[in-house]
Design an enzyme around this catalytic site. Structure first.
Site, PDB file in Angstrom:
ATOM      1  N   HIS A 145      24.863  18.548  22.495  1.00  0.00           N
ATOM      2  CA  HIS A 145      23.411  18.469  22.637  1.00  0.00           C
ATOM      3  C   HIS A 145      23.095  18.440  24.127  1.00  0.00           C
ATOM      4  O   HIS A 145      23.739  17.727  24.899  1.00  0.00           O
ATOM      5  CB  HIS A 145      22.891  17.204  21.943  1.00  0.00           C
ATOM      6  N   ASN A 184      15.964  19.734  27.959  1.00  0.00           N
ATOM      7  CA  ASN A 184      16.426  19.092  26.723  1.00  0.00           C
ATOM      8  C   ASN A 184      15.428  19.429  25.623  1.00  0.00           C
ATOM      9  O   ASN A 184      14.279  19.011  25.678  1.00  0.00           O
ATOM     10  CB  ASN A 184      16.517  17.580  26.975  1.00  0.00           C
ATOM     11  N   CYS A 203      17.364  13.894  18.721  1.00  0.00           N
ATOM     12  CA  CYS A 203      18.383  14.747  19.365  1.00  0.00           C
ATOM     13  C   CYS A 203      19.573  15.031  18.446  1.00  0.00           C
ATOM     14  O   CYS A 203      20.265  16.026  18.614  1.00  0.00           O
ATOM     15  CB  CYS A 203      18.878  14.099  20.649  1.00  0.00           C
TER      16      CYS A 203
HETATM   17  O1  UT7 Z   1      18.424  13.599  24.627  1.00  0.00           O
HETATM   18  C1  UT7 Z   1      18.372  12.248  24.265  1.00  0.00           C
HETATM   19  C2  UT7 Z   1      19.219  11.451  25.112  1.00  0.00           C
HETATM   20  N1  UT7 Z   1      18.687  11.345  26.434  1.00  0.00           N
HETATM   21  C3  UT7 Z   1      19.511  11.168  27.437  1.00  0.00           C
HETATM   22  O2  UT7 Z   1      20.690  11.190  27.229  1.00  0.00           O
HETATM   23  C4  UT7 Z   1      18.955  10.905  28.814  1.00  0.00           C
HETATM   24  C5  UT7 Z   1      19.788   9.866  29.488  1.00  0.00           C
HETATM   25  N2  UT7 Z   1      19.289   9.447  30.776  1.00  0.00           N
HETATM   26  C6  UT7 Z   1      19.218  10.269  31.851  1.00  0.00           C
HETATM   27  O3  UT7 Z   1      19.515  11.435  31.761  1.00  0.00           O
HETATM   28  C7  UT7 Z   1      18.834   9.671  33.182  1.00  0.00           C
HETATM   29  O4  UT7 Z   1      18.732   8.269  33.059  1.00  0.00           O
HETATM   30  C8  UT7 Z   1      17.502  10.239  33.744  1.00  0.00           C
HETATM   31  C9  UT7 Z   1      17.722  11.670  34.210  1.00  0.00           C
HETATM   32  C10 UT7 Z   1      16.424  10.190  32.696  1.00  0.00           C
HETATM   33  C11 UT7 Z   1      17.042   9.441  34.958  1.00  0.00           C
HETATM   34  O5  UT7 Z   1      18.039   9.408  35.940  1.00  0.00           O
HETATM   35  P1  UT7 Z   1      18.483   8.026  36.601  1.00  0.00           P
HETATM   36  O6  UT7 Z   1      19.493   8.368  37.572  1.00  0.00           O
HETATM   37  O7  UT7 Z   1      18.863   7.104  35.485  1.00  0.00           O
HETATM   38  O8  UT7 Z   1      17.173   7.574  37.334  1.00  0.00           O
HETATM   39  P2  UT7 Z   1      16.332   6.221  37.180  1.00  0.00           P
HETATM   40  O9  UT7 Z   1      15.525   6.254  35.947  1.00  0.00           O
HETATM   41  O10 UT7 Z   1      17.238   5.058  37.390  1.00  0.00           O
HETATM   42  O11 UT7 Z   1      15.365   6.309  38.410  1.00  0.00           O
HETATM   43  C12 UT7 Z   1      15.876   6.302  39.766  1.00  0.00           C
HETATM   44  C13 UT7 Z   1      14.718   6.490  40.715  1.00  0.00           C
HETATM   45  C14 UT7 Z   1      13.557   5.551  40.440  1.00  0.00           C
HETATM   46  O12 UT7 Z   1      12.973   5.220  41.695  1.00  0.00           O
HETATM   47  P3  UT7 Z   1      13.325   3.828  42.416  1.00  0.00           P
HETATM   48  O13 UT7 Z   1      12.899   2.765  41.459  1.00  0.00           O
HETATM   49  O14 UT7 Z   1      14.793   3.862  42.668  1.00  0.00           O
HETATM   50  O15 UT7 Z   1      12.501   3.902  43.668  1.00  0.00           O
HETATM   51  C15 UT7 Z   1      12.595   6.392  39.660  1.00  0.00           C
HETATM   52  O16 UT7 Z   1      11.248   5.976  39.814  1.00  0.00           O
HETATM   53  O17 UT7 Z   1      14.179   7.805  40.568  1.00  0.00           O
HETATM   54  C16 UT7 Z   1      12.782   7.741  40.292  1.00  0.00           C
HETATM   55  N3  UT7 Z   1      12.438   8.844  39.408  1.00  0.00           N
HETATM   56  C17 UT7 Z   1      12.103  10.057  39.873  1.00  0.00           C
HETATM   57  N4  UT7 Z   1      11.993  10.556  41.111  1.00  0.00           N
HETATM   58  C18 UT7 Z   1      11.652  11.840  41.232  1.00  0.00           C
HETATM   59  C19 UT7 Z   1      12.416   8.861  38.049  1.00  0.00           C
HETATM   60  N5  UT7 Z   1      12.071  10.085  37.631  1.00  0.00           N
HETATM   61  C20 UT7 Z   1      11.880  10.851  38.716  1.00  0.00           C
HETATM   62  C21 UT7 Z   1      11.521  12.192  38.921  1.00  0.00           C
HETATM   63  N6  UT7 Z   1      11.413  12.642  40.191  1.00  0.00           N
HETATM   64  N7  UT7 Z   1      11.287  13.037  37.901  1.00  0.00           N
END
Ligand code: UT7
Length: 336
Positions: free
Chosen positions: A263, A293, A115
Site C-alpha cells: 500500500h 496515497n 488503506c
Molecule cells: O496510509 C495510511 C497510513 N498512513 C501512514 O502510514 C502515514 C504515516 N506517517 C507519515 O508518513 C509521516 O508521519 C508524515 C509524512 C505524515 C509526517 O512526517 P513526520 O516526519 O512524522 O512529520 P511531523 O508530523 O512530525 O512534523 C514535523 C514538522 C512539524 O513542525 P515542527 O513542529 O517540527 O515545527 C510539522 O508542523 O513538520 C511540520 N509539517 C510540515 N511542514 C511542511 C507537517 N506537515 C508539513 C508539511 N509541510 N506538509
C-alpha cells in the site's frame, strides 16, 4: 474447493495533476519537505464538474479490468467495493457500480477498511470463489480525498499526502490449484481507532441538526486526523509482521518474493520494508511519487501498473501488504 486468481486489472486516475509546488501556493509547505518525508512529487485531484466521483472512477477502472479478464459484465456475479470516501453516507458505492455498469441484480458489498480496504476486499472475494459460491467477482478500491481535505496550513500534515484515483480487479475461479491467491491475512487493533480517523459526520458525536447549525470554522472534526509519527511506527512493524505471516503460511521466505506491492502510504515505509526483507528496487513496486496515497485504491493501481509494465509475469510470487486506519492491516500472497 476451487482456486481464485486475478484475471483482469484496471485503474483510473483523474487528469488533473497537483504538484507539491501547487500545494505550496495554498499552504505553508514545500516540495522539499514533502519529497523528503513522503517521496511524493505529485498527486491527482478531481476537478469539480468533470463527473469524477468515487463511484465513477471505480466504474472506469472496473471496465478496463472486466475487458482484460476477457468476460462480459453480465458474467460478474458479485461486487465488492472498498472506500473511505463514498459518494453517499448510504447506500455505499457497490450498488451504484451495479447500476452504472448495468450489471444484473447481483450482490454488492461495501468494505470499510481504509488503506487495508483492497486487501480485505480481495480476501472476501477469495473466500467466495474458493467455496464455489461465485465465479467472477469485481473488486474495486476507489477514493476521492481531495474534496474532504483541509487545504490550509492547519491541515498540511495530512493534506499533502492523499490523492484521488481508483483500481479494480476481477477475481475468477481457477481450476489450476498451483496458481492464484494462495492466502490472505487480516488484522485489526481498534485500540488506535482515533489515531487516523475522520470523526464527523458520524452519529456517535452530535445530533445532525447541531452539526448543520454550528457552521464553526474552527471545527476540524470534518477533516481527517492523523497522528503521523505514531501511525508510521505502527505501520513499519505491522507491514513486516503480516508479510512474514503470509510467507510462513505458504512455506516461503523473502527470497521467494518476485514482486512486493505495498500500500502506497509513504515511500519511506516502503523503503523500510524493502530493506527489512532484503529486496532489490526491482522487487518492490512504488508509484506514490505520482499519485500520493490513494488508500483503498493504491494497491490495485500499483498492481495494474506493475502488470502493465511487464514487471509481474506468470509464475511470479506476488505479495500485497497494507496498513492503515483502524488500525487495520493485511497481506495477500499470490502465485501469478
Ligand atoms: O496510509 C495510511 C497510513 N498512513 C501512514 O502510514 C502515514 C504515516 N506517517 C507519515 O508518513 C509521516 O508521519 C508524515 C509524512 C505524515 C509526517 O512526517 P513526520 O516526519 O512524522 O512529520 P511531523 O508530523 O512530525 O512534523 C514535523 C514538522 C512539524 O513542525 P515542527 O513542529 O517540527 O515545527 C510539522 O508542523 O513538520 C511540520 N509539517 C510540515 N511542514 C511542511 C507537517 N506537515 C508539513 C508539511 N509541510 N506538509
Amino acid at each position: 474447493m476451487y482456486n481464485a486468481k486475478i484475471a483482469g486489472l484496471g485503474y483510473y486516475v483523474p487528469e488533473n495533476v497537483v504538484t507539491n509546488d501547487d500545494l505550496s501556493k495554498v499552504m505553508d509547505t514545500s516540495d522539499e519537505w514533502i519529497q523528503e518525508r513522503t517521496g511524493i512529487k505529485e498527486r491527482r485531484h478531481v476537478i469539480n464538474g468533470d463527473g469524477d466521483t468515487t463511484t465513477a472512477m471505480g466504474v472506469k477502472a472496473a471496465k478496463v479490468a472486466i475487458e482484460r479478464a476477457g468476460i462480459d459484465k453480465d458474467e460478474i456475479d458479485f461486487i465488492i467495493f472498498a472506500t473511505l470516501s463514498p459518494d453517499y453516507y448510504f447506500p455505499g458505492p457497490g450498488v451504484l457500480v451495479q447500476r452504472d455498469l448495468g450489471i444484473k441484480t447481483v450482490g454488492a458489498l461495501d468494505v470499510r477498511n481504509q488503506c487495508s480496504g483492497f486487501v480485505y476486499a480481495l480476501s472476501v472475494a477469495d473466500q467466495f470463489v474458493k467455496t464455489g459460491m461465485y465465479k467472477n467477482i469485481l473488486v474495486i478500491g476507489s477514493e476521492l480525498h481531495s474534496r474532504g481535505l483541509d487545504m490550509t496550513t492547519r491541515g498540511r500534515g495530512v493534506s499533502v499526502i492523499f490523492g484521488d484515483g481508483a483500481g479494480a480487479a476481477v477475481v475468477t475461479r481457477s481450476e489450476d490449484n498451483s496458481k492464484g491467491i494462495l492466502s490472505t491475512h487480516l488484522h485489526s487493533e481498534g485500540q488506535h481507532a482515533e489515531e487516523l480517523s475522520l470523526i464527523a459526520p458520524g452519529m456517535g458525536q452530535r445530533w445532525v441538526l447541531d452539526i448543520i447549525d454550528d457552521n464553526d470554522p474552527d471545527d476540524t472534526s470534518y477533516y481527517p486526523y492523523m497522528n503521523g509519527q505514531f501511525v508510521f511506527k505502527n505501520a513499519v512493524v505491522r507491514f513486516s509482521e503480516v508479510i512474514m505471516e503470509g510467507l510462513k503460511t505458504n512455506g516461503l521466505t523473502a527470497d521467494d518474493i518476485d514482486m512486493l506491492v505495498p500500500h502506497q502510504a509513504n515511500l519511506r515505509i516502503s523503503q523500510f520494508v524493502q530493506k527489512k526483507f532484503g529486496l532489490s528496487d526491482d522487487q518492490v513496486y512504488n508509484n506514490i511519487m505520482k499519485y500520493g496515497n490513494t488508500t483503498a485504491a493504491s494497491i490495485p493501481i500499483a498492481l495494474t501498473e506493475a502488470w502493465e509494465e511487464g514487471k509481474i509475469k506468470e509464475g511470479d510470487t506476488v505479495v500485497l501488504a497494507a496498513f492503515g486506519s483502524g488500525f487495520t492491516w493485511g497481506s495477500a500472497i499470490i502465485k501469478w
